[in-house]
Write a protein that holds these residues in place. Structure first.
Motif, PDB file in Angstrom:
ATOM      1  N   UNK A 168       0.836  -1.203   0.000  1.00  0.00           N
ATOM      2  CA  UNK A 168       0.000   0.000   0.000  1.00  0.00           C
ATOM      3  C   UNK A 168       0.868   1.248   0.000  1.00  0.00           C
ATOM      4  N   UNK A 169       1.910   1.248   0.851  1.00  0.00           N
ATOM      5  CA  UNK A 169       2.790   2.416   0.930  1.00  0.00           C
ATOM      6  C   UNK A 169       3.539   2.615  -0.378  1.00  0.00           C
ATOM      7  N   UNK A 170       3.859   1.496  -1.044  1.00  0.00           N
ATOM      8  CA  UNK A 170       4.575   1.608  -2.317  1.00  0.00           C
ATOM      9  C   UNK A 170       3.710   2.310  -3.349  1.00  0.00           C
ATOM     10  N   UNK A 171       2.402   2.034  -3.329  1.00  0.00           N
ATOM     11  CA  UNK A 171       1.495   2.738  -4.245  1.00  0.00           C
ATOM     12  C   UNK A 171       1.549   4.238  -3.982  1.00  0.00           C
ATOM     13  N   UNK A 172       1.557   4.604  -2.690  1.00  0.00           N
ATOM     14  CA  UNK A 172       1.572   6.024  -2.346  1.00  0.00           C
ATOM     15  C   UNK A 172       2.906   6.655  -2.720  1.00  0.00           C
ATOM     16  N   UNK A 173       4.001   5.909  -2.511  1.00  0.00           N
ATOM     17  CA  UNK A 173       5.323   6.457  -2.777  1.00  0.00           C
ATOM     18  C   UNK A 173       5.553   6.704  -4.258  1.00  0.00           C
ATOM     19  N   UNK A 174       4.944   5.889  -5.098  1.00  0.00           N
ATOM     20  CA  UNK A 174       5.153   6.058  -6.537  1.00  0.00           C
ATOM     21  C   UNK A 174       4.075   6.938  -7.163  1.00  0.00           C
ATOM     22  N   UNK A 175       3.216   7.534  -6.334  1.00  0.00           N
ATOM     23  CA  UNK A 175       2.150   8.407  -6.832  1.00  0.00           C
ATOM     24  C   UNK A 175       1.229   7.702  -7.808  1.00  0.00           C
ATOM     25  N   UNK A 176       0.942   6.451  -7.550  1.00  0.00           N
ATOM     26  CA  UNK A 176       0.038   5.731  -8.444  1.00  0.00           C
ATOM     27  C   UNK A 176      -1.344   5.724  -7.822  1.00  0.00           C
ATOM     28  N   UNK A 177      -2.354   5.637  -8.679  1.00  0.00           N
ATOM     29  CA  UNK A 177      -3.697   5.456  -8.155  1.00  0.00           C
ATOM     30  C   UNK A 177      -3.719   4.230  -7.252  1.00  0.00           C
ATOM     31  N   UNK A 178      -4.482   4.203  -6.169  1.00  0.00           N
ATOM     32  CA  UNK A 178      -5.446   5.196  -5.720  1.00  0.00           C
ATOM     33  C   UNK A 178      -4.850   6.376  -4.951  1.00  0.00           C
ATOM     34  N   UNK A 179      -3.538   6.541  -4.975  1.00  0.00           N
ATOM     35  CA  UNK A 179      -2.919   7.643  -4.221  1.00  0.00           C
ATOM     36  C   UNK A 179      -2.239   8.636  -5.154  1.00  0.00           C
ATOM     37  N   UNK A 180      -2.798   8.910  -6.329  1.00  0.00           N
ATOM     38  CA  UNK A 180      -2.093   9.797  -7.247  1.00  0.00           C
ATOM     39  C   UNK A 180      -2.529  11.252  -7.059  1.00  0.00           C
ATOM     40  N   UNK A 181      -2.647  11.663  -5.805  1.00  0.00           N
ATOM     41  CA  UNK A 181      -3.111  13.031  -5.545  1.00  0.00           C
ATOM     42  C   UNK A 181      -2.213  14.120  -6.123  1.00  0.00           C
ATOM     43  N   UNK A 182      -0.873  13.936  -6.159  1.00  0.00           N
ATOM     44  CA  UNK A 182      -0.062  14.989  -6.761  1.00  0.00           C
ATOM     45  C   UNK A 182      -0.418  15.236  -8.224  1.00  0.00           C
ATOM     46  N   UNK A 183      -0.866  14.189  -8.920  1.00  0.00           N
ATOM     47  CA  UNK A 183      -1.235  14.366 -10.323  1.00  0.00           C
ATOM     48  C   UNK A 183      -2.710  14.729 -10.447  1.00  0.00           C
ATOM     49  N   UNK A 184      -3.553  13.871  -9.899  1.00  0.00           N
ATOM     50  CA  UNK A 184      -4.989  14.112  -9.822  1.00  0.00           C
ATOM     51  C   UNK A 184      -5.555  14.856 -11.017  1.00  0.00           C
ATOM     52  N   UNK A 185      -5.478  14.242 -12.199  1.00  0.00           N
ATOM     53  CA  UNK A 185      -5.830  14.983 -13.409  1.00  0.00           C
ATOM     54  C   UNK A 185      -7.259  15.508 -13.410  1.00  0.00           C
ATOM     55  N   UNK A 186      -8.143  14.913 -12.606  1.00  0.00           N
ATOM     56  CA  UNK A 186      -9.515  15.407 -12.613  1.00  0.00           C
ATOM     57  C   UNK A 186      -9.671  16.689 -11.807  1.00  0.00           C
ATOM     58  N   UNK A 187      -8.746  16.955 -10.891  1.00  0.00           N
ATOM     59  CA  UNK A 187      -8.878  18.177 -10.096  1.00  0.00           C
ATOM     60  C   UNK A 187      -7.765  19.176 -10.394  1.00  0.00           C
ATOM     61  N   UNK A 188      -6.560  18.693 -10.653  1.00  0.00           N
ATOM     62  CA  UNK A 188      -5.410  19.595 -10.749  1.00  0.00           C
ATOM     63  C   UNK A 188      -4.839  19.663 -12.162  1.00  0.00           C
ATOM     64  N   UNK A 189      -5.672  19.516 -13.174  1.00  0.00           N
ATOM     65  CA  UNK A 189      -5.209  19.509 -14.563  1.00  0.00           C
ATOM     66  C   UNK A 189      -4.218  18.372 -14.761  1.00  0.00           C
ATOM     67  N   UNK A 190      -2.962  18.558 -14.407  1.00  0.00           N
ATOM     68  CA  UNK A 190      -2.027  17.435 -14.418  1.00  0.00           C
ATOM     69  C   UNK A 190      -1.129  17.475 -13.201  1.00  0.00           C
ATOM     70  N   UNK A 191      -1.517  18.266 -12.188  1.00  0.00           N
ATOM     71  CA  UNK A 191      -0.700  18.332 -10.990  1.00  0.00           C
ATOM     72  C   UNK A 191       0.657  18.921 -11.275  1.00  0.00           C
ATOM     73  N   UNK A 192       1.680  18.328 -10.674  1.00  0.00           N
ATOM     74  CA  UNK A 192       3.001  18.963 -10.684  1.00  0.00           C
ATOM     75  C   UNK A 192       3.580  19.117 -12.080  1.00  0.00           C
ATOM     76  N   UNK A 193       3.202  18.306 -13.055  1.00  0.00           N
ATOM     77  CA  UNK A 193       3.811  18.477 -14.384  1.00  0.00           C
ATOM     78  C   UNK A 193       2.883  19.188 -15.376  1.00  0.00           C
ATOM     79  N   UNK A 194       1.996  20.028 -14.855  1.00  0.00           N
ATOM     80  CA  UNK A 194       1.100  20.768 -15.748  1.00  0.00           C
ATOM     81  C   UNK A 194       1.862  21.623 -16.754  1.00  0.00           C
ATOM     82  N   UNK A 195       2.927  22.282 -16.291  1.00  0.00           N
ATOM     83  CA  UNK A 195       3.631  23.237 -17.149  1.00  0.00           C
ATOM     84  C   UNK A 195       4.694  22.574 -18.006  1.00  0.00           C
ATOM     85  N   UNK A 196       4.849  21.262 -17.877  1.00  0.00           N
ATOM     86  CA  UNK A 196       5.948  20.613 -18.579  1.00  0.00           C
ATOM     87  C   UNK A 196       5.498  20.022 -19.901  1.00  0.00           C
ATOM     88  N   UNK A 197       6.456  19.990 -20.845  1.00  0.00           N
ATOM     89  CA  UNK A 197       6.163  19.376 -22.128  1.00  0.00           C
ATOM     90  C   UNK A 197       7.387  18.684 -22.663  1.00  0.00           C
TER      91      UNK A 197
END
Lengths: 349, 174
Positions: A211-240
């Motif tokens: 479970x912790x490994x899922x959170x550490x790798x930012x994978x669903x169900x713990x992908x809050x840093x990305x959270x594309x439904x709420x945060x556009x693309x999270x931390x890499x929004x500005x990256x291309x």
């Protein structure tokens, strides 16, 4: 074999190991992206990418080419130095941790026994946790340097989430070290090859670690840093282009790293049930090949689990994530440490 | 006042959460082996019913004669005014008929335009046509480089509609 005895052979063998491991990991990462898309398609009654090459098998190459030839845009409002640095910090720790992961039984090269791990550190697991925690800086710096609201929110969430779950991750494996008495990953695997896999000895630690490994790798169900439904693309929004690709590879490399760690710590590394270290040794270098295949099977199976879970379980709410971490997993992990300690009392005293 | 819906109390088994997760995983795993429902578009195409309302087209009868007599009812009924017809005469100096002259028919369209950027695919033109000369076809891929390309002229409309073979032969024996 050491550097002082045979310097050239030592350097050659180690370079070969580094090149093999890096390439295997990067190729697996590229195809994990394809697997992600294919598996998600199957789970949603779709077909998935199938145009580039037979069965879509050349899709990763097409993707890579696309990333390489895209214009590398740095938005005007960002903190340039940190903006460029962040993807590198996100990617490198995931690759560095692979240095301490034993991938196969020892190989005999020109009369020397070579352990199949790039750096056989005595404190392998500590090194691994120390380095893998650095990956959070990549995410946080990306959020900060982007100088815009969604990435910042993603970065803030990432720091809180990864610091919380780092704790469960560390605590869950404490039991294993209490039982085995070593921090060297090679020793832990060897003990499992001749004994029982740790996932049967430490089932609770196993579940918490996963479970912790899922959170550490930012994978669903713990992908809050990305959270594309709420945060556009999270931390890499500005990256291309390639910078985004580095975050992407970093995520999959981290997946690979943690899958490998689960295989090493809990699933017996290169072990195959009912095979002892003598059986592997009797096969000679073929033993290493068999061991490597067995190890990769476990890693890939675990990576499939990552993908499988991503397309099954919806994202946690932020407070639920923190509740689960601090109020559920942390106490269970602590109790697990105490219970493991009680079981191992006779051994120590 | 809204109605307050009490949330169902979870059983202790459901509160464990992990069994439910495993159940969900089983669900998605089963789903993986079901037949996909997507079509490989350019190669595979959807099969439509006869009454599908795609792009309207003009049809010719079994003997290759144009059926339209340019009565302009479709032009009149067309809600978005997408149809423009310039009627022509059959026989005489301004003969517009392409095939042999049928003395029962006096008129045929000299020009027939349907502006597909205006058409709303309502099908009224098909419904109103007394000669059954205009039909909604199953053609749905309309695209062009310019606006002019999407204003279908008579030739294009006959190309879309083609020849319609049905049991009615209006001019047989007349």
């Amino acid at each position: 074999m050491s550097f002082s005895e045979e310097p050239l052979l030592y350097i050659g063998v180690n370079l070969a190991k580094i090149i093999i491991v890096t390439h295997v990991v990067l190729v697996v990462c590229a195809y994990a992206v394809l697997a992600e898309r294919k598996v998600s398609a199957w789970m949603q009654d779709r077909v998935g990418p199938n145009r580039v090459g037979y069965f879509g098998l050349l899709q990763p190459i097409a993707d890579a080419l696309k990333f390489f030839f895209k214009e590398d845009i740095v938005p005007g409002h960002v903190n340039k130095a940190l903006f460029v640095l962040a993807p590198a910090i996100a990617l490198m720790p995931s690759l560095i941790v692979l240095a301490v992961i034993p991938i196969a039984p020892p190989v005999v090269v020109m009369g020397h026994t070579v352990p199949m791990v790039i750096a056989d550190l005595d404190i392998g697991i500590l090194f691994l946790f120390a380095i893998s925690s650095l990956a959070v800086y990549g995410v946080v710096l990306a959020g900060w340097a982007s100088n815009s609201k969604y990435p910042l929110l993603g970065g803030v969430r990432a720091s809180a989430q990864m610091i919380s779950y780092e704790l469960m991750l560390g605590l869950s494996v404490v039991g294993i070290f209490m039982a085995t008495g070593t921090l060297r990953l090679m020793d832990i695997v060897n003990l499992q090859v001749d004994g029982v896999w740790n996932c049967f000895y430490h089932p609770i630690a196993f579940i918490i670690f996963v479970i912790a490994a899922f959170a550490e790798t930012n994978r669903l169900p713990f992908d809050l840093p990305e959270a594309e439904t709420e945060l556009v693309a999270g931390y890499h929004t500005e990256y291309g282009s390639m910078k985004f690709a580095m975050f992407f590879i970093g995520e999959y490399a981290a997946m690979f790293g943690f899958s490998a760690l689960v295989a090493v710590l809990f699933l017996g590394g290169w072990d195959i049930p009912f095979m002892s270290s003598e059986t592997f040794a009797s096969l000679g270098n073929w033993g290493a090949v068999v061991g490597f295949i067995s190890f990769m099977t476990k890693v890939l199976a675990f990576m499939f689990l990552y993908i499988w879970v991503r397309w099954t379980i919806p994202r946690f709410r932020y407070d639920q994530l923190m509740n689960l971490g601090w109020k559920v997993l942390l106490p269970i992990a602590l109790v697990n440490v105490i219970i493991t300690g009680l079981f191992n009392l006779p051994k120590g005293s | 006042m809204g109605k307050v819906v009490e949330r169902k109390k979870l059983t202790w088994f459901q509160e464990l959460y992990l069994p439910q997760v495993v159940q969900g995983l089983g669900m998605t795993f089963k789903q993986m082996f079901k037949k996909e429902i997507t079509l490989q578009y350019p190669e595979e195409r959807q099969q439509f019913y006869d009454d599908y309302r795609g792009a309207p087209g003009l049809v010719k009868d079994q003997e290759g004669r144009e059926k339209c007599v340019s009565c302009q009812l479709c032009e009149y009924i067309c809600p978005p005014k997408a149809i423009v017809i310039k009627p022509g005469e059959i026989g005489g100096p301004d003969n517009v008929a392409e095939t042999e002259v049928n003395e029962n028919v006096e008129k045929a369209p000299k020009e027939f335009f349907i502006d597909m950027l205006r058409c709303i695919y309502c099908g009224y033109c098909e419904e109103v046509c007394p000669e059954e000369a205009i039909f909604m076809t199953s053609m749905y891929e309309l695209n062009g480089q310019t606006r002019a390309e999407l204003v279908h002229d008579k030739d294009r409309l006959y190309e879309i509609g083609g020849t319609r073979v049905d049991t009615i032969q209006k001019w047989k024996g007349k």
